[in-house]
Design an enzyme around this catalytic site. Structure first.
Site, mmCIF file in Angstrom:
data_model
loop_
_atom_site.group_PDB
_atom_site.id
_atom_site.type_symbol
_atom_site.label_atom_id
_atom_site.label_comp_id
_atom_site.label_asym_id
_atom_site.label_seq_id
_atom_site.Cartn_x
_atom_site.Cartn_y
_atom_site.Cartn_z
ATOM 1 C CD GLU A 33 8.655 26.397 35.308
ATOM 2 O OE1 GLU A 33 9.424 25.993 36.208
ATOM 3 O OE2 GLU A 33 8.914 27.364 34.574
ATOM 4 N NE ARG B 158 9.802 25.876 39.053
ATOM 5 C CZ ARG B 158 9.740 27.167 39.309
ATOM 6 N NH1 ARG B 158 9.597 27.589 40.535
ATOM 7 N NH2 ARG B 158 9.791 28.061 38.341
ATOM 8 C CG ASP C 42 16.407 28.791 29.187
ATOM 9 O OD1 ASP C 42 15.589 27.989 28.734
ATOM 10 O OD2 ASP C 42 16.156 29.536 30.163
ATOM 11 C CD GLU D 54 18.527 31.999 35.400
ATOM 12 O OE1 GLU D 54 18.469 33.127 35.965
ATOM 13 O OE2 GLU D 54 17.588 31.169 35.447
HETATM 14 C C1 DMJ Z 1 14.460 27.980 36.831
HETATM 15 O O1 DMJ Z 1 13.211 27.464 37.120
HETATM 16 C C2 DMJ Z 1 15.196 27.096 35.885
HETATM 17 O O2 DMJ Z 1 16.530 27.423 35.949
HETATM 18 C C3 DMJ Z 1 14.714 27.194 34.473
HETATM 19 O O3 DMJ Z 1 15.513 26.488 33.567
HETATM 20 C C4 DMJ Z 1 14.600 28.621 33.992
HETATM 21 N N1 DMJ Z 1 14.805 29.561 35.014
HETATM 22 C C5 DMJ Z 1 14.290 29.391 36.310
HETATM 23 C C6 DMJ Z 1 14.924 30.357 37.283
HETATM 24 O O4 DMJ Z 1 15.271 31.550 36.735
#
Ligand code: DMJ
Length: 647
Positions: free
Chosen positions: A286, A290, A419, A551
């Site tokens: 994260e 971010r 994902d 998404e």
């Molecule tokens: C985000 O922090 C990013 O897209 C991450 O890859 C997974 N999903 C969250 C938001 O849903």
């Protein structure tokens, strides 16, 4: 009063070479003035030698110079707290600016004013001391003060010239890198020619302002906002520190939307207050997507050096997590001690595919702009480890043990836990100007296996990507997995069957839209299933929530850009209206607990990714394509755009 002790009383005195007959014990005013000037000149030379010459010698080290200046501050002036905050100069106190109260437009002026006040105060004190010693009149003291001030201003002026020159040189260097990464400076505009789109785009901008202004008002500096209780919020992924996650995540959206005043406020906070120096255990993934991603994107968009430095410092804090036998990083790191570990809930102490597979964009670009190979080496090591492993049925399981290099529980998903690993394979190829063919081949092989083994069609004709768990297919798709519609469409070009993958992208996006359309709120659940009569709906209570995730809208964005079919803009507008109807409250935007209820209860969290991703993709859908064009920019998994390397 005589200035006794300055000249020996027995000293013979001359006027134009003629000895004077009488000895005098006091100084004339002119002499005092000359002596004072000698002091002034000596003082100025010392000032210049200490703070200025070392930088001249080293030529480019302005940060060193700044350090000197800060050290001098703490020696000459009391620290805030010792003498109070906004205090007047001349009383041993200096006007200081609190970071939180900065008017972003006036930061330069304030800095100049601060320097002037420091100079003036120092000059007054010096002149007063010497004047007292020489018993000078007030007028003469003033004159000398003027001389000192002049000298110091000249020195500061020269220092500024050198700083400006250095900035220019750095911009030149940056332009060299930008030449390669064509996104280059600035990414504004995209003013839609279509009147309806223009109106809708403006509505999205207003939504962003509502989310941002409430964050500023109620939780400035905290990680996120609680829009109902109107206070700060922090999820465990951010540890225990207030890191301003919303500020870093939102800043590039503010920039892209042309919200200049808001962007500058974010920029000033990042420049003055963003620090990872405290002790806390953070999510490595994260923090990377971010913070490091947000800052790198800001650097790519603006060329502002402060973002590069901050991104590098934060990335360095994550590096200890990569010290494992396989180079596969662990999930959490302590920012102070560097100790790292994996989530307690992860199968057999394993690392998570989506987490360790989502560093390549940030780390490759960081190496590119800093010249430091460390970051690229880390992600290439991850790739090497993955390539050396056998993939069951060509699929990547979600868990991998970083010590043994063995897969953990056999669970494969394009949603949670898997994902962004797939996303980063494709996007690493795009970022590299399509030169990273190894990434493209890995992506093609993985998607081929997913298409063969996991893509299913429901009885009602909806296509979806199922999961493979405990040896069997689970007919479920996460909201998180809906990003894949856009990914399949984006990856169509360059694949062995563009038509097939574009259709797969369109079909998955359609199914995800159905998951929204089949709810009372027109917002989609966290996960939906295809079991018997159930199609694209949740059946479990703990899967019915919506936490402002991007998404599905992200899928509309790619499909709109690639196909230009109006339905994607229409679907995006439906989602924007649903957000305003069910999630908007006086204090911002909140997630909902059950999308199937007409009036759902709210979870009181405004996620930072709502500003980074959801609102950014919505805004781009209603903009023309010259705003962040997809041949020049590639989005990281948190929707932070990085400039693509020239092919
Ligand atoms: C985000 O922090 C990013 O897209 C991450 O890859 C997974 N999903 C969250 C938001 O849903």
């Amino acid at each position: 009063m005589a200035a006794s002790g300055i000249l020996p009383t027995t000293q013979q005195r001359y006027v134009n070479g003629v000895p004077l007959s009488t000895a005098r014990k006091t100084l004339r005013m002119k002499e005092k003035y000359v002596i004072l000037l000698v002091f002034v000149t000596f003082g100025s030379v010392c000032f210049g030698a200490i703070f200025f010459l070392p930088d001249l010698r080293e030529r480019v080290n302005v940060s060193e110079m700044r350090k000197h200046m800060q050290n001098v501050d703490t020696i000459i002036f009391p620290k805030p707290g010792e003498g109070g905050d906004n205090l007047s100069p001349g009383k041993g106190k200096i006007l200081r600016h609190d970071n939180n109260g900065i008017d972003s437009h006036k930061i330069d002026d304030k800095e100049r004013l601060r320097k002037q006040m420091e100079i003036q105060w120092e000059q007054e004190k010096m002149a007063e001391a010497v004047a007292k010693r020489l018993n000078m009149s007030k007028d003469d003291t003033k004159k000398v003060q003027g001389e000192i001030l002049g000298e110091k201003e000249r020195i500061l002026q020269k220092k500024k010239e050198i700083e400006d020159q250095q900035k220019e040189e750095e911009m030149e260097k940056l332009k060299e890198v930008q030449k390669d990464h064509e996104g280059g400076f600035g990414a504004k505009g995209g003013e839609p020619k279509d009147a309806q789109a223009a109106e809708r785009r403006e509505e999205i901008r207003q939504m962003m302002l509502h989310a941002w202004n409430n964050y500023v008002k109620h939780s400035w500096g905290a990680n996120e906002l609680r829009p109902i209780s109107k206070r700060g919020h922090s999820a465990s992924i951010f540890g225990t520190l207030s890191l301003g996650a919303t500020i870093v995540d939102a800043a590039d959206t503010l920039y892209i939307m042309g919200l200049e005043e808001e962007y500058k406020k974010a920029r000033d906070w990042i420049a003055t207050s963003l620090t990872f120096e405290g002790s806390s255990e953070l999510s490595v993934f994260e923090t990377n997507i971010r913070f490091v991603g947000g800052l790198l994107s800001l650097y790519g968009l603006t060329g502002d050096q402060v973002y590069k430095t901050k991104a590098k410092n934060i990335a360095d804090k994550l590096l200890p997590a990569f010290k494992t036998a396989t180079g596969i990083p662990q999930s959490m790191v302590n920012t102070k001690t560097g100790s790292s570990r994996n989530w307690g809930w992860a199968s057999g102490g394993c690392s998570i595919l989506a987490e360790f597979g989502s560093f390549h964009l940030e780390f490759a670009y960081l190496t590119e702009i800093t010249g430091d190979q460390t970051y690229l080496e880390k992600v290439m090591k991850i790739r090497e480890t993955l390539n050396s492993l056998e993939k069951p049925n060509g699929l990547y399981p979600n868990y991998l043990n970083p010590r043994t290099g063995r897969w953990g529980q056999q669970h494969t998903s394009i949603g949670a836990l898997g994902d962004s690993f797939y996303e980063y394979l494709l996007k690493s190829w795009i970022l590299s100007g399509k030169k990273d063919t190894q990434a493209r081949e890995m992506y093609d092989a993985a998607v081929r296996a997913i298409d063969e083994k996991l893509v299913k069609t429901s009885q009602g004709g909806l296509r979806y990507v199922a999961e493979f768990k405990s040896g069997r297919i689970e007919n479920k798709m996460d909201h998180l997995g809906c990003f894949s519609g856009g990914m399949f469409a984006l990856g169509a070009e360059g694949s062995d069957n563009a038509e097939k993958y574009l259709k797969l992208g369109a079909d998955i996006t359609n199914t995800c839209h159905e998951s929204y359309d089949r709810s009372a709120t027109k917002l989609g659940p966290e996960a939906f299933r295809f079991d018997g009569n159930t199609e694209a709906k949740s059946i479990r209570q703990n899967e019915k929530y919506y936490i402002l995730r991007p998404e599905v809208i992200e899928g509309y964005f790619y499909m709109w850009r690639i196909t230009k079919e109006q339905k994607y803009r229409d679907w995006a507008w439906e989602a924007a209206q649903a957000l305003n109807k069910h999630c908007r409250v006086e204090g911002g935007f909140s997630g909902v607990r059950d999308v199937y209820q007409e009036k759902p209860s709210l979870d009181d969290v405004q996620q930072s990714f709502f500003l980074a991703e959801t609102l950014k993709y919505l805004y781009l859908i209603f903009s023309d394509d010259d705003l962040i064009p997809l041949d020049k920019w590639v989005f990281n998994t948190e929707a932070h755009p990085f400039p693509v390397k020239a092919a």
